[in-house]
Write a protein that holds these residues in place. Sequence first.
Motif: not given
Length: 368
Positions: A13-14, A334-340, A345-346, A351-353
């Motif tokens: 997928p990635f 307030k809904m957001v989290k940043f990822y590298q 994949g994380q 998001s799924r959990t």
Amino acid sequence: MKTNAFVTTEENPFSYQTIVLDEPNADEVLVKVIATGVCHTDSAVIGNVMPTPKPAVLGHEGAGIVEKVGEHVTHVKEGDHVVLGFTYCGECKNCLDGNAGACENFVALNLLGRNQKNETPLHTEDGEDISQFFGQSSFSNYVTANEKNIVKVDDKVDLRYLGPLGCGFMTGSGAVFNSLQPKPGSSFIVFGVGTVGLSAIMAAKLSNCYPIIAVDIFDSRLDLAMELGATHTINSKEHDVVEKVHEINGAGVNYAFETTGVPDVILSALRSLAVKGECATVAVNDKEVSLNVTNDIMRNALTLKGVLEGDAMPQLLIPELVKFFKRGQYPMDKMVKFYQPDEIGQAFEDSRTGNTIKPIVVFDASFQ
């Protein structure tokens, strides 16, 4: 030009790899992607619920900076901050009527991998075509998109937060502002308070609805819903939702917004409505729903409607949502989290959990 992107195949997928990106045509724009949201619709392609041919570069909540414009593009220039929205034909009756979200060619242009010219600007280094997604494919360092995808935004606002305005935030808010259009004082209920549901709650608050009821199975999400504008919450694992709704608001609510696609939830949404109530659904799901048309809809003169992309014209709604955000009336941060990028994949797993409401992958870590 060559750029790096996450390519989705049946096996992986990635897959982060170098691809070839076409230079913009006369009506296209080259955008450097700063950040992009992760959306359930991307997951639906990975899970083969959506018909997008693979290989594909997914991502449809991009935000970035204009690098180059085609000779016929006049509404943006190099250096402008932009959000990438969905694409639409601009020629069918619904588009001409200002309802691009209901474009008659929406599926073909956004999901089937090719643009209005039946082309894709994405290719492998061996020359194989790669499907474009929603006319943008923002899981990439650079994108070439039609000018209809491009929405100029205020460059004083942190661009990293704005990508989800192209889909998730716009879908929830637009369903309220454009499709349901509640009058002040109308009662409102939201089933499922993820990104789209919480966006609807903020829009319902801006529309002066009361009460605003949030329904979910996670107390943490319900707490956030209260922070963002809900006046009441119901944990559907602990309570009979329809019974609780009538305890809160007597004969039921005027408007319901359903985001889950779960058959029992759709029925609960309908049964929570007062006479002449309306329910909008935006769910992406492959489950079938069985209902009794006479008892569940006709007897109380109810309306059940599907809404695509918030019935929105992105160039109109997105700048307004940015203004609300800038004034503190639409606290989507307030809904957001940043990822590298190497955490994509994380981001999907969180998001799924439900561990993260709205993951955003930041491609340009140097952006300030």
